[in-house]
Design a protein around this motif. Sequence first.
Motif, short mmCIF file in Angstrom:
data_model
loop_
_atom_site.label_atom_id
_atom_site.label_comp_id
_atom_site.label_asym_id
_atom_site.label_seq_id
_atom_site.Cartn_x
_atom_site.Cartn_y
_atom_site.Cartn_z
N ALA A 43 0.72 -1.15 -0.10
CA ALA A 43 0.03 -0.18 -0.04
C ALA A 43 0.85 1.08 -0.01
CB ALA A 43 -0.94 0.02 1.10
N GLU A 44 1.85 1.21 0.57
CA GLU A 44 2.87 2.47 1.10
C GLU A 44 4.24 2.07 0.68
OE1 GLU A 44 1.88 4.01 4.70
OE2 GLU A 44 -0.20 4.90 4.12
N PRO A 45 4.61 1.65 -0.67
CA PRO A 45 6.03 1.22 -0.84
C PRO A 45 7.02 2.25 -0.77
CG PRO A 45 4.88 1.74 -2.71
CD PRO A 45 3.68 1.71 -1.80
N ASP A 46 6.62 3.39 -0.58
CA ASP A 46 7.88 4.46 -0.23
C ASP A 46 7.92 5.10 1.13
OD1 ASP A 46 8.57 4.59 -3.19
OD2 ASP A 46 7.03 5.72 -3.63
N SER A 47 7.04 4.27 2.05
CA SER A 47 6.77 4.88 3.34
C SER A 47 8.28 4.42 4.21
CB SER A 47 5.75 4.28 4.09
OG SER A 47 5.83 2.78 4.12
N ASP A 48 8.59 4.70 5.20
CA ASP A 48 9.63 4.51 6.22
C ASP A 48 9.58 2.99 6.47
OD1 ASP A 48 10.88 7.08 5.99
OD2 ASP A 48 10.10 7.55 7.73
N ALA A 49 8.26 2.68 6.88
CA ALA A 49 8.12 1.27 7.43
C ALA A 49 8.33 0.18 6.26
CB ALA A 49 6.64 1.26 7.93
N ALA A 50 7.90 0.61 5.14
CA ALA A 50 8.07 -0.25 3.88
C ALA A 50 9.60 -0.51 3.49
CB ALA A 50 7.46 0.14 2.79
N LYS A 51 10.16 0.45 3.76
CA LYS A 51 11.79 0.54 3.51
C LYS A 51 12.09 -0.27 4.74
CE LYS A 51 12.00 5.19 1.12
NZ LYS A 51 12.37 6.24 1.27
N LEU A 52 12.13 -0.39 5.90
CA LEU A 52 12.44 -1.24 6.69
C LEU A 52 12.20 -2.63 6.67
CD1 LEU A 52 11.51 0.82 10.18
CD2 LEU A 52 13.73 0.34 9.23
N TYR A 53 11.08 -2.73 6.00
CA TYR A 53 10.73 -4.29 5.78
C TYR A 53 11.53 -4.80 4.68
CZ TYR A 53 6.44 -4.80 8.52
OH TYR A 53 5.62 -4.69 9.71
#
Length: 358
Positions: free
Chosen positions: A321-331
């Motif tokens: 859903a939010e591939p550019d978010s900080d959380a997505a980057k952590l994953y």
Amino acid sequence: MSQVHQQLQSALSSFVDPLIGRDLMSAGVLRRTEIAGKRALIDLELGFPAQRHEQALRTALAAHVQQATGLDAQVTVRWKVSAHAVQSNLQPLAQIRNIIAIASGKGGVGKSTVAVNFALALQAAGARVGLLDADIYGPSQPRMLGSSARPSSPDGKIMNPVVAHGLQAMSIGFLVDDTQPTIWRGPMVTSALMQLLTETRWQDLDYLIIDMPPGTGDIALTLSQRIPLSGAVVVTTPQDIALLDARKGLEMFKKVNVSVLGVVENMSVFCCPNCGHQTAVFGTGGGDRLAQDTGVEVLGRLPLDARIRELADSGNPTVAAEPDSDAAKLYGEIALRAVARLAHGAVEAFPSIEMSDD
């Protein structure tokens, strides 16, 4: 060997990629180096999906070589996912190169949320990925993937996986009414899970991610003994009680000869949605202490963030859903670090490296 060759070899031996965790020489990723005038031509082949990492690697390595040798570096990066060793008494499954278990010593630590985002992160990096929900009593992946589809079966024997967000997925939740409890004893559960694994028509997967049942009881242990695993990732929170159980999970995999690729510290800090202030609700340093005591690496730390929960509940996990978010980057960093360790954590023999002057 000329002085410039020696300088180049020294530079390559001292460059440590943050995902691989070791220098390029010992990782066995160098395929060719050539010096052509004032340029160094360097070919790398990585053993993990690098679609989102290769540009950063090229840039960092070129800068490192230029600083160390004065040469302009032209770096080529390719990648190929190969099958890795499984338990000695088991054989890999057809159409699946690697199976990675996402496990936890206890429930409630966010293992399933980590599993689905881990799988989506590998897919975003260019891999072909499947997701098997092995929690028969509490299957959550159908909800997290936003799918209530039933698997089709062309012959009444083998099922096609449900495709959601590009992942090939299978879960008991696709086959039964999600309002009814599954009242099965251990042997029935194990048999059902092995059927889900072996009677699904997985299609050319680089990785099958298994969302394991929580804990280290009979079902988790039996699955760890019967499923050909390339590696495992253990999810925990920083609090001492969770760490005690996470250590049991690590020991379980050790006893069945499955390599633990690392630990994920989930709910590391609480992020206030209003002011952004971070609070370590479950304590600090737990993952580091576990890593120090067991020799297993902390792959990364994830926040206790309401947005991650909301997206998973809505059927649109963070990475999708939010591939550019900080959380997505952590994953993404966690998933790639895990499979990079799988591919390059130990290299039995290094390929020969051709070095020549043009």
